[in-house]
Design a protein around this motif. Structure first.
Motif, PDB file in Angstrom:
ATOM      1  N   PHE A  17       0.905  -7.233   0.276  1.00  0.00           N
ATOM      2  CA  PHE A  17       0.119  -6.407   1.198  1.00  0.00           C
ATOM      3  C   PHE A  17       0.884  -5.189   1.703  1.00  0.00           C
ATOM      4  N   ALA A  18       2.219  -5.272   1.798  1.00  0.00           N
ATOM      5  CA  ALA A  18       2.987  -4.212   2.467  1.00  0.00           C
ATOM      6  C   ALA A  18       2.715  -2.817   1.902  1.00  0.00           C
ATOM      7  N   PRO A  19       2.952  -2.541   0.602  1.00  0.00           N
ATOM      8  CA  PRO A  19       2.661  -1.195   0.100  1.00  0.00           C
ATOM      9  C   PRO A  19       1.175  -0.865   0.122  1.00  0.00           C
ATOM     10  N   ALA A  20       0.342  -1.881  -0.069  1.00  0.00           N
ATOM     11  CA  ALA A  20      -1.106  -1.651  -0.050  1.00  0.00           C
ATOM     12  C   ALA A  20      -1.569  -1.181   1.326  1.00  0.00           C
ATOM     13  N   VAL A  21      -1.087  -1.839   2.373  1.00  0.00           N
ATOM     14  CA  VAL A  21      -1.469  -1.465   3.734  1.00  0.00           C
ATOM     15  C   VAL A  21      -0.963  -0.066   4.068  1.00  0.00           C
ATOM     16  N   PHE A  80       4.206   9.265   7.970  1.00  0.00           N
ATOM     17  CA  PHE A  80       4.996   8.040   8.024  1.00  0.00           C
ATOM     18  C   PHE A  80       4.520   7.028   6.987  1.00  0.00           C
ATOM     19  N   GLN A  81       3.215   6.837   6.913  1.00  0.00           N
ATOM     20  CA  GLN A  81       2.684   5.820   6.000  1.00  0.00           C
ATOM     21  C   GLN A  81       2.930   6.191   4.536  1.00  0.00           C
ATOM     22  N   LEU A  82       2.817   7.468   4.193  1.00  0.00           N
ATOM     23  CA  LEU A  82       3.110   7.878   2.826  1.00  0.00           C
ATOM     24  C   LEU A  82       4.585   7.669   2.504  1.00  0.00           C
ATOM     25  N   ALA A  83       5.466   8.010   3.476  1.00  0.00           N
ATOM     26  CA  ALA A  83       6.898   7.771   3.276  1.00  0.00           C
ATOM     27  C   ALA A  83       7.177   6.276   3.155  1.00  0.00           C
ATOM     28  N   ALA A  84       6.515   5.472   3.993  1.00  0.00           N
ATOM     29  CA  ALA A  84       6.703   4.021   3.940  1.00  0.00           C
ATOM     30  C   ALA A  84       6.248   3.470   2.590  1.00  0.00           C
ATOM     31  N   PHE A  85       5.149   3.982   2.068  1.00  0.00           N
ATOM     32  CA  PHE A  85       4.656   3.534   0.769  1.00  0.00           C
ATOM     33  C   PHE A  85       5.712   3.770  -0.318  1.00  0.00           C
ATOM     34  N   GLY A  86       6.301   4.969  -0.320  1.00  0.00           N
ATOM     35  CA  GLY A  86       7.338   5.272  -1.297  1.00  0.00           C
ATOM     36  C   GLY A  86       8.577   4.403  -1.121  1.00  0.00           C
ATOM     37  N   VAL A  87       9.001   4.217   0.119  1.00  0.00           N
ATOM     38  CA  VAL A  87      10.190   3.406   0.389  1.00  0.00           C
ATOM     39  C   VAL A  87       9.954   1.953  -0.006  1.00  0.00           C
ATOM     40  N   LEU A  88       8.763   1.437   0.276  1.00  0.00           N
ATOM     41  CA  LEU A  88       8.461   0.048  -0.077  1.00  0.00           C
ATOM     42  C   LEU A  88       8.482  -0.170  -1.586  1.00  0.00           C
ATOM     43  N   LEU A  89       7.997   0.808  -2.346  1.00  0.00           N
ATOM     44  CA  LEU A  89       8.068   0.697  -3.802  1.00  0.00           C
ATOM     45  C   LEU A  89       9.525   0.667  -4.262  1.00  0.00           C
ATOM     46  N   TRP A  90      10.373   1.431  -3.580  1.00  0.00           N
ATOM     47  CA  TRP A  90      11.801   1.441  -3.919  1.00  0.00           C
ATOM     48  C   TRP A  90      12.482   0.139  -3.510  1.00  0.00           C
ATOM     49  N   LEU A  91      12.049  -0.430  -2.377  1.00  0.00           N
ATOM     50  CA  LEU A  91      12.692  -1.630  -1.845  1.00  0.00           C
ATOM     51  C   LEU A  91      12.309  -2.907  -2.571  1.00  0.00           C
ATOM     52  N   ARG A  92      11.172  -2.913  -3.247  1.00  0.00           N
ATOM     53  CA  ARG A  92      10.646  -4.185  -3.753  1.00  0.00           C
ATOM     54  C   ARG A  92      11.560  -4.853  -4.775  1.00  0.00           C
ATOM     55  N   SER A  93      12.446  -4.090  -5.429  1.00  0.00           N
ATOM     56  CA  SER A  93      13.395  -4.707  -6.355  1.00  0.00           C
ATOM     57  C   SER A  93      14.727  -5.001  -5.682  1.00  0.00           C
ATOM     58  N   ARG A  94      14.860  -4.615  -4.422  1.00  0.00           N
ATOM     59  CA  ARG A  94      16.107  -4.812  -3.693  1.00  0.00           C
ATOM     60  C   ARG A  94      15.992  -5.854  -2.585  1.00  0.00           C
ATOM     61  N   VAL A  95      14.776  -6.055  -2.115  1.00  0.00           N
ATOM     62  CA  VAL A  95      14.519  -7.096  -1.113  1.00  0.00           C
ATOM     63  C   VAL A  95      13.573  -8.093  -1.770  1.00  0.00           C
ATOM     64  N   THR A  96      14.123  -9.155  -2.308  1.00  0.00           N
ATOM     65  CA  THR A  96      13.340 -10.051  -3.156  1.00  0.00           C
ATOM     66  C   THR A  96      12.990 -11.375  -2.505  1.00  0.00           C
ATOM     67  N   HIS A  97      13.562 -11.685  -1.348  1.00  0.00           N
ATOM     68  CA  HIS A  97      13.202 -12.944  -0.702  1.00  0.00           C
ATOM     69  C   HIS A  97      11.756 -12.861  -0.221  1.00  0.00           C
ATOM     70  N   LEU A 105       9.835  -8.084   2.611  1.00  0.00           N
ATOM     71  CA  LEU A 105       9.360  -6.705   2.471  1.00  0.00           C
ATOM     72  C   LEU A 105       8.291  -6.411   3.517  1.00  0.00           C
ATOM     73  N   PHE A 106       7.426  -7.377   3.729  1.00  0.00           N
ATOM     74  CA  PHE A 106       6.377  -7.222   4.743  1.00  0.00           C
ATOM     75  C   PHE A 106       6.985  -7.148   6.142  1.00  0.00           C
ATOM     76  N   VAL A 107       8.003  -7.965   6.398  1.00  0.00           N
ATOM     77  CA  VAL A 107       8.670  -7.944   7.700  1.00  0.00           C
ATOM     78  C   VAL A 107       9.285  -6.576   7.968  1.00  0.00           C
ATOM     79  N   LEU A 108       9.931  -5.993   6.969  1.00  0.00           N
ATOM     80  CA  LEU A 108      10.549  -4.677   7.135  1.00  0.00           C
ATOM     81  C   LEU A 108       9.497  -3.605   7.418  1.00  0.00           C
ATOM     82  N   TYR A 109       8.381  -3.677   6.705  1.00  0.00           N
ATOM     83  CA  TYR A 109       7.315  -2.690   6.933  1.00  0.00           C
ATOM     84  C   TYR A 109       6.735  -2.808   8.337  1.00  0.00           C
ATOM     85  N   VAL A 110       6.405  -4.020   8.745  1.00  0.00           N
ATOM     86  CA  VAL A 110       5.825  -4.218  10.072  1.00  0.00           C
ATOM     87  C   VAL A 110       6.812  -3.776  11.157  1.00  0.00           C
TER      88      VAL A 110
END
Length: 261
Positions: A115-119, A174-191, A195-200
């Protein structure tokens, strides 16, 4: 009634159109991300359904607790008919909706990272409707201040022609920047779930401070209702972030591979 576009014989509600486009964008990103992670199945689709239903109910009924004096709040029927269009209420409702939907089908897997990048992208699109139809923000002398039509609802600054903070544009950025950052983070934060916790967490901090540029009513100690809600949320996410850090869930992101947790 809200701002409407006249298209032929139809009156199109501007805010509603962009909310719908935001939901569509979020749904597409969710499906693509679920497919990428190999998690596209009945369980994830049920979670999406819970999010949509819960989000709609949250936006509609969050106005029931808008005022401390219950006499000033709308009735249940009025809240359903008009709603408060609260983004925070919608997010809370969506979160509860996912939990309820997963409980009903007995699914224990974590879906927050889907949900994180989608939201984030859905919020960016939906906020365009707010930018076009709602009071922009508080008066400002900054060069990027904007002027809104005098017909904008609940906007004294619009009537006097004041330049105001484009607070919704701040959130779109902010949300567009967050979307890009979340796509970058998804291979680095794998637990799962982190990823959702970081976004919220990031959104709660951002939204608390951007409220100082919004036109929302201050209710106590110069803070708005969303800010008081966010203060409680920040305590919760702070505890959750500390737990994730202590358990090493962010070690790869912080370059601490191999460091015992």
């Amino acid at each position: 009634m809200g701002v409407r576009w006249h298209v032929g014989w139809f009156d199109v509600p501007v805010h509603g159109v962009f909310v719908g486009l935001g939901v569509l964008a979020a749904s597409v990103v969710f499906v693509l991300e679920a497919r990428r992670r190999g998690a596209l199945g009945e369980e994830s689709l049920v979670a999406v359904t819970g999010a949509l239903v819960g989000g709609a109910l949250g936006m509609r009924f969050s106005g029931l607790v808008e005022h401390l004096d219950p006499r000033l709040n709308p009735t249940l029927a009025e809240a359903w008919a008009f709603g408060s269009r609260s983004i925070l209420g919608g997010l809370l409702g969506a979160y509860v909706g996912v939990l309820v939907a997963k409980r009903i089908i007995g699914y224990r897997g974590k879906t927050g990272d889907l949900f994180a990048p989608a939201v984030a992208l859905g919020m960016a699109v939906g906020r365009i409707g707010c930018l076009l139809t709602e009071a922009p923000g508080r008066p400002t002398s900054l060069p990027w201040g904007i002027h809104a039509p005098a017909t904008t609802p609940e906007c004294p600054g619009c009537l006097t022609g004041q330049a105001m903070h484009p607070s919704f544009a701040y959130e779109i950025a902010f949300q567009l920047a967050a979307f890009g950052v979340l796509l970058w983070l998804r291979s680095r934060v794998t637990h799962p779930g982190e990823l959702f916790v970081l976004y919220v967490s990031a959104y709660a901090v951002f939204r608390f401070f951007v409220e100082f540029t919004r036109a929302n009513e201050e209710v106590w100690l110069d803070l708005t209702r969303p800010q008081w809600f966010l203060l409680l949320s920040l305590i919760v996410v702070g505890v959750r972030l500390r737990s994730g850090w202590r358990h090493g869930h962010y070690d790869r992101l912080l370059g601490r591979q191999g460091v015992p947790s």
